[in-house]
Design a protein around this motif. Structure first.
Motif, mmCIF file in Angstrom:
data_model
loop_
_atom_site.group_PDB
_atom_site.id
_atom_site.type_symbol
_atom_site.label_atom_id
_atom_site.label_comp_id
_atom_site.label_asym_id
_atom_site.label_seq_id
_atom_site.Cartn_x
_atom_site.Cartn_y
_atom_site.Cartn_z
ATOM 1 N N HIS A 22 39.929 31.540 45.341
ATOM 2 C CA HIS A 22 38.561 31.239 44.427
ATOM 3 C C HIS A 22 38.328 31.676 43.245
ATOM 4 O O HIS A 22 38.538 32.912 43.008
ATOM 5 C CB HIS A 22 37.920 31.921 45.891
ATOM 6 N N SER A 23 37.306 30.589 42.710
ATOM 7 C CA SER A 23 36.759 30.954 41.433
ATOM 8 C C SER A 23 35.363 31.586 41.370
ATOM 9 O O SER A 23 34.529 29.887 41.758
ATOM 10 C CB SER A 23 37.245 29.976 40.715
ATOM 11 N N ARG A 24 34.646 32.246 41.717
ATOM 12 C CA ARG A 24 33.321 32.287 42.013
ATOM 13 C C ARG A 24 32.241 33.317 41.012
ATOM 14 O O ARG A 24 32.524 34.521 40.556
ATOM 15 C CB ARG A 24 32.998 33.220 43.699
ATOM 16 N N HIS A 25 31.651 33.001 39.920
ATOM 17 C CA HIS A 25 31.796 33.651 38.939
ATOM 18 C C HIS A 25 29.467 33.259 38.511
ATOM 19 O O HIS A 25 29.871 32.612 39.406
ATOM 20 C CB HIS A 25 32.119 32.836 37.766
ATOM 21 N N ARG A 126 32.892 35.962 33.776
ATOM 22 C CA ARG A 126 31.764 34.711 33.327
ATOM 23 C C ARG A 126 31.549 35.394 32.154
ATOM 24 O O ARG A 126 31.675 34.348 30.927
ATOM 25 C CB ARG A 126 30.935 34.919 33.920
ATOM 26 N N PHE A 127 30.694 36.695 31.960
ATOM 27 C CA PHE A 127 30.042 36.766 30.272
ATOM 28 C C PHE A 127 31.333 38.253 30.455
ATOM 29 O O PHE A 127 31.139 38.868 28.560
ATOM 30 C CB PHE A 127 29.231 37.428 30.568
ATOM 31 N N THR A 150 28.374 35.558 25.510
ATOM 32 C CA THR A 150 28.267 34.250 26.172
ATOM 33 C C THR A 150 29.570 33.762 27.265
ATOM 34 O O THR A 150 30.100 34.541 27.009
ATOM 35 C CB THR A 150 28.467 33.255 25.119
ATOM 36 N N ASP A 151 29.416 33.181 27.797
ATOM 37 C CA ASP A 151 30.813 32.500 28.497
ATOM 38 C C ASP A 151 31.829 31.745 27.197
ATOM 39 O O ASP A 151 31.866 31.312 26.485
ATOM 40 C CB ASP A 151 30.284 31.586 29.705
ATOM 41 N N SER A 152 32.599 31.268 28.203
ATOM 42 C CA SER A 152 33.977 30.932 27.209
ATOM 43 C C SER A 152 33.115 29.478 26.818
ATOM 44 O O SER A 152 34.027 28.268 25.928
ATOM 45 C CB SER A 152 35.308 30.822 27.859
ATOM 46 N N ALA A 153 32.537 28.692 27.771
ATOM 47 C CA ALA A 153 31.621 27.725 27.506
ATOM 48 C C ALA A 153 30.819 27.354 26.762
ATOM 49 O O ALA A 153 30.458 26.580 25.913
ATOM 50 C CB ALA A 153 31.835 26.581 28.438
ATOM 51 N N GLY A 154 30.800 28.749 26.266
ATOM 52 C CA GLY A 154 29.625 28.783 24.995
ATOM 53 C C GLY A 154 28.015 28.899 25.573
ATOM 54 O O GLY A 154 27.169 28.715 24.452
#
Length: 404
Positions: A22-25, A126-127, A150-154
């Motif tokens: 699972h990926s739940r962020h 995520r952060f 910021t997260d990896s998507a900015g």
């Protein structure tokens, strides 16, 4: 519903088709779905649900005459590492809901308020800062530090919170809420394998290793993989490779009493082309050890090795501490009381951080562990038997009945 039924109900949320598990962020689609599920489920149990200023969820059960603080708090988190197992976090939440349902069905009369909590961004996937919700609540992480993330998507944490009904200007220490907490008891799947060799299904935590996260950025010179002679390259990937090997070496060479663990589990390479020499590599170090100074010594050894590797390759390196958590000793009196309720169970240390560990500096805190037969965690193979999950709920129910 039972804890096992709850787990089956949420199993499809955040399934990761690439990594497995699972990926739940924090406040992504999966996390929002889980938070909605928790809110609905808790309300169906007759609990009053609220979101605090730091995006943590609280489901309250008060005595008939109204709130009685300081309260007994239990629960855990619902977010995960990328491709994580089904139990790390959710087991503590569903077990708490199951325990409340059993106490209500048995006609248990509360003497003090009880809350089931879901802490936000426990994994920091995520952060970047683990236990962010509890660290903000207690003031361990300053709000200005969090809002700069910021997260990896900015995406900025500031914006993500605002988009999900959390006022960025309001995050930070919440002394009024902290004063409502009399103690916290977190149930968690065991991480590591200490209970199975003892043939014991349930354990109590004693300590958490000191631990932290550091970001290393190695800067070189981007160039062409075919036309650039080897002796003129400034390749940060080469320096990163030497650094990663040094991470393991530093942990192995640390004093045995330090119980050192050091890991690089995340790497970003820029620009990331197969036929391009990289211009920058970012890698993240997770370092843990028995005492705070052991972790500092471990990181110093890694930093020195990274600087040497960078110099040898004509690169530069910077090291930034993203978070640090001191060694935690759980409340001895509370743990002793719980041991009496449970009739004597193993007491074990853990190398994994938890929200209960963050709260331990501020309120009496304890943890229950449910046996993990293979010891695997933060991976799809993480498991506990249905029988042990039931034993965990029974143990938690008995403890809450005693405490509340």
């Amino acid at each position: 519903m039972t804890a096992l039924q709850y787990l089956r109900e949420i199993d499809g949320i955040g399934r990761d088709p690439v990594r497995g598990g699972h990926s739940r962020h924090l406040l992504d689609d999966a996390d929002r779905a889980l938070r909605d599920w928790f809110t609905t489920t808790a309300k169906n149990l007759g609990l009053d649900v609220e979101q605090d200023r730091n995006a943590n969820l609280w489901a309250w059960w008060h005595p008939a005459d109204g709130p009685v603080y300081p309260a007994v708090v239990t629960g855990s988190h619902l977010d995960s590492v990328p491709g994580g197992g089904a139990l790390d976090g959710p087991l503590g939440v569903v077990s708490a809901l199951d325990a409340v349902a059993r106490l209500k069905a048995d006609g248990h009369v509360l003497e003090r308020s009880l809350a089931v909590v879901v802490f936000a961004e426990e994994e920091g996937a995520r952060f970047g800062i683990a236990c962010l919700g509890s660290r903000l609540l207690t003031g361990v992480t300053p709000p200005e530090t969090a809002l700069a993330l910021t997260d990896s998507a900015g995406h900025r944490l500031r914006d993500v919170l605002a988009e999900n009904g959390v006022d960025p200007a309001g995050i930070g220490p919440d002394q009024d809420r902290l004063a409502r907490i009399g103690l916290i008891l977190e149930l968690h799947v065991e991480q590591g394998r200490q209970l199975a060799p003892r043939d014991e299904p349930i354990g109590l935590a004693t300590t958490i290793l000191a631990h932290g996260r550091w970001k290393l950025t190695i800067t070189g010179r981007g160039d062409h993989a075919g036309s650039t002679e080897l002796d003129s390259r400034r390749d940060p990937v080469v320096a990163a490779a030497d650094t990663i090997k040094a991470v393991r070496r530093a942990a192995v060479e640390a004093p045995a009493a330090a119980k050192a663990r050091a890991t690089v589990g995340r790497i970003n390479v820029t620009p990331g082309g197969t036929n391009a020499i990289a211009s920058r590599v970012e890698l993240w170090l997770d370092a843990r050890a028995e005492k705070d100074h052991d972790v500092r010594d471990l990181v110093a050894a890694v930093t020195g090795a990274a600087e040497r590797a960078a110099t040898d390759e004509g690169c530069a390196v910077t090291v930034h501490e993203e978070s640090f958590s001191t060694r935690v000793a759980f409340d001895a009196a509370l743990t002793e009381r719980l041991d009496g309720v449970l009739g004597g169970v193993p007491r074990i240390p853990t190398g994994a951080g938890h929200d209960a560990g963050v709260l331990a500096e501020f309120v009496p805190s304890a943890m229950l562990f449910v046996r993990n037969p293979e010891g695997v965690s933060h991976a799809p193979a993480e498991t506990a038997s249905p029988e042990d999950i039931e034993r965990g709920v029974v143990a938690l129910t008995a403890c809450l009945a005693e405490l509340a």
